[in-house]
Design a protein around this motif. Sequence first.
Motif, PDB file in Angstrom:
ATOM      1  N   LEU A  77       0.832  -1.208   0.000  1.00 52.38           N
ATOM      2  CA  LEU A  77       0.000   0.000   0.000  1.00 52.38           C
ATOM      3  C   LEU A  77       0.862   1.252   0.000  1.00 52.38           C
ATOM      4  CD1 LEU A  77      -2.644  -1.045   2.644  1.00 52.38           C
ATOM      5  CD2 LEU A  77      -2.992  -0.826   0.200  1.00 52.38           C
ATOM      6  N   PRO A  78       0.404   2.270  -0.693  1.00 56.17           N
ATOM      7  CA  PRO A  78       1.180   3.519  -0.666  1.00 56.17           C
ATOM      8  C   PRO A  78       0.989   4.235   0.668  1.00 56.17           C
ATOM      9  CG  PRO A  78      -0.828   3.814  -1.922  1.00 56.17           C
ATOM     10  CD  PRO A  78      -0.787   2.366  -1.530  1.00 56.17           C
ATOM     11  N   ALA A  79       1.948   5.062   1.004  1.00 54.45           N
ATOM     12  CA  ALA A  79       1.820   5.859   2.225  1.00 54.45           C
ATOM     13  C   ALA A  79       0.720   6.889   2.024  1.00 54.45           C
ATOM     14  CB  ALA A  79       3.138   6.554   2.516  1.00 54.45           C
ATOM     15  N   LEU A  80       0.128   7.348   3.119  1.00 54.29           N
ATOM     16  CA  LEU A  80      -0.911   8.379   3.003  1.00 54.29           C
ATOM     17  C   LEU A  80      -0.322   9.617   2.339  1.00 54.29           C
ATOM     18  CD1 LEU A  80      -2.724   8.121   6.431  1.00 54.29           C
ATOM     19  CD2 LEU A  80      -3.718   7.686   4.212  1.00 54.29           C
ATOM     20  N   PRO A  81      -1.085  10.295   1.503  1.00 62.82           N
ATOM     21  CA  PRO A  81      -0.532  11.445   0.782  1.00 62.82           C
ATOM     22  C   PRO A  81      -0.068  12.540   1.753  1.00 62.82           C
ATOM     23  CG  PRO A  81      -2.906  11.311   0.500  1.00 62.82           C
ATOM     24  CD  PRO A  81      -2.501  10.063   1.186  1.00 62.82           C
ATOM     25  N   ARG A 109       0.527  16.160   3.377  1.00 60.05           N
ATOM     26  CA  ARG A 109      -0.443  17.237   3.601  1.00 60.05           C
ATOM     27  C   ARG A 109      -0.262  18.363   2.576  1.00 60.05           C
ATOM     28  NH1 ARG A 109      -4.811  16.206   5.306  1.00 60.05           N
ATOM     29  NH2 ARG A 109      -5.133  15.417   7.373  1.00 60.05           N
ATOM     30  N   ARG A 133       0.560  19.695  -1.011  1.00 58.26           N
ATOM     31  CA  ARG A 133       0.664  19.254  -2.400  1.00 58.26           C
ATOM     32  C   ARG A 133       0.453  20.457  -3.326  1.00 58.26           C
ATOM     33  NH1 ARG A 133      -3.861  17.232  -0.433  1.00 58.26           N
ATOM     34  NH2 ARG A 133      -3.055  15.150  -0.174  1.00 58.26           N
ATOM     35  N   VAL A 167      -1.298  22.419  -5.828  1.00 58.14           N
ATOM     36  CA  VAL A 167      -2.654  22.517  -6.371  1.00 58.14           C
ATOM     37  C   VAL A 167      -2.610  23.171  -7.750  1.00 58.14           C
ATOM     38  CG1 VAL A 167      -4.934  23.532  -6.023  1.00 58.14           C
ATOM     39  CG2 VAL A 167      -3.659  22.635  -4.085  1.00 58.14           C
ATOM     40  N   VAL A 168      -1.844  24.252  -7.847  1.00 52.31           N
ATOM     41  CA  VAL A 168      -1.676  24.963  -9.117  1.00 52.31           C
ATOM     42  C   VAL A 168      -0.186  24.954  -9.452  1.00 52.31           C
ATOM     43  CG1 VAL A 168      -1.939  27.187 -10.278  1.00 52.31           C
ATOM     44  CG2 VAL A 168      -3.636  26.464  -8.618  1.00 52.31           C
ATOM     45  N   VAL A 215       2.086  28.019 -14.005  1.00 49.36           N
ATOM     46  CA  VAL A 215       0.793  28.666 -14.298  1.00 49.36           C
ATOM     47  C   VAL A 215       0.613  29.901 -13.422  1.00 49.36           C
ATOM     48  CG1 VAL A 215      -1.708  28.363 -14.277  1.00 49.36           C
ATOM     49  CG2 VAL A 215      -0.247  26.506 -15.039  1.00 49.36           C
ATOM     50  N   LEU A 216       0.968  29.772 -12.152  1.00 44.40           N
ATOM     51  CA  LEU A 216       0.822  30.898 -11.232  1.00 44.40           C
ATOM     52  C   LEU A 216       1.725  32.059 -11.663  1.00 44.40           C
ATOM     53  CD1 LEU A 216      -0.992  31.230  -8.804  1.00 44.40           C
ATOM     54  CD2 LEU A 216       0.936  30.637  -7.338  1.00 44.40           C
ATOM     55  N   LEU A 258       0.287  33.625 -14.730  1.00 51.33           N
ATOM     56  CA  LEU A 258      -0.899  34.439 -14.421  1.00 51.33           C
ATOM     57  C   LEU A 258      -0.497  35.818 -13.916  1.00 51.33           C
ATOM     58  CD1 LEU A 258      -3.429  31.968 -12.751  1.00 51.33           C
ATOM     59  CD2 LEU A 258      -3.742  33.242 -14.854  1.00 51.33           C
ATOM     60  N   GLY A 260      -1.326  39.206 -15.846  1.00 49.18           N
ATOM     61  CA  GLY A 260      -2.018  40.301 -15.159  1.00 49.18           C
ATOM     62  C   GLY A 260      -1.340  41.636 -15.432  1.00 49.18           C
ATOM     63  N   VAL A 317      -1.996  42.572 -19.062  1.00 53.25           N
ATOM     64  CA  VAL A 317      -3.375  43.053 -19.257  1.00 53.25           C
ATOM     65  C   VAL A 317      -3.438  44.536 -18.914  1.00 53.25           C
ATOM     66  CG1 VAL A 317      -5.730  42.959 -18.306  1.00 53.25           C
ATOM     67  CG2 VAL A 317      -4.586  40.854 -18.967  1.00 53.25           C
TER      68      VAL A 317
END
Lengths: 196, 88
Positions: free
Chosen positions: A8-12, A14, A16, A18-19, A23-24, A27, A31, A34
């Motif tokens: 079994l894999p270890a619990l993910p 906390r 991670r 997200v973006v 990309v950030l 953006l 901005g 623009v």
Amino acid sequence: MEATLPALPALPARRREVVPNSVLGMLLFVGAEVMFFAGLISAFTITQAGAKPGTWRLPSEPVLPAAATAFNTAALVASGLLLVWANRQYRRNPASAAQTVLLAWMLGAIFVVLQGREWIGLLSQGLTIRSSTLGSFFYVIVGAHGLHAVGALIGLGVAWWRLRQGTLSPGFLLGAQTFWYFVVGVWPVIYGRVYF
Amino acid sequence: MRVVVATVILVLAPRVALACPACALVGVNENSTAYVSMTIMLMALPLGMIIGIAIWLYRSVRRAEAGAQVCERVIRSARRQRACFGPE
């Protein structure tokens, strides 16, 4: 009975991503860009409103070639839509998106080439950056957009090349896509404001 | 005499050399509309972008958290099964 279960894999963790950072970062850059174009369009609008009657025109033609540019605009918008489709393909099967990305790139390249051709025509009519206020604004605003389009095409081309090699990271593709969406999204505003 | 000339220049110069050349056009009817609309646009645009990005980030975080909870449930359930059946 002895059951055989896979390890079994270890619990993910906390924390991670997200973006993606690309990309950030893109953006934030978009901005700022623009606001750059908003400033140019704002200056254009105010100067145009204050221009004396009959002075806001080309040397030989009464208006800018809006009808011819409509085709370029359609090509650019189609390129953006194709890239949205390519993104969906990439999520399902990365290799299958290569052709769509290439097609989007080609439509973007057609836009830049046709814009260049339009510039040559306008220069031959006597509209230069020094000939009038309209000429100055036209070349600065449309030229700035053209430079952004060329930069975005380079990014998209690198993304396509890496996609073919199998070395493309999702973050790079998303960053290149974000920039291209900006180039596609800002153009109808420029087109509607400057050409009419 | 010098004082008078200097005073006249100081009084008249600001009228000739406006700090903002475009501001000379303020007050013309067409221009007022352009000024107001562009001011509103330049004020609303950064706010709109910041709010849009904040909403998008909030949604992305919530989606990622929901996905992580599903993963944790699947892994815990597999652990319980493993505890029942014993090690490999």
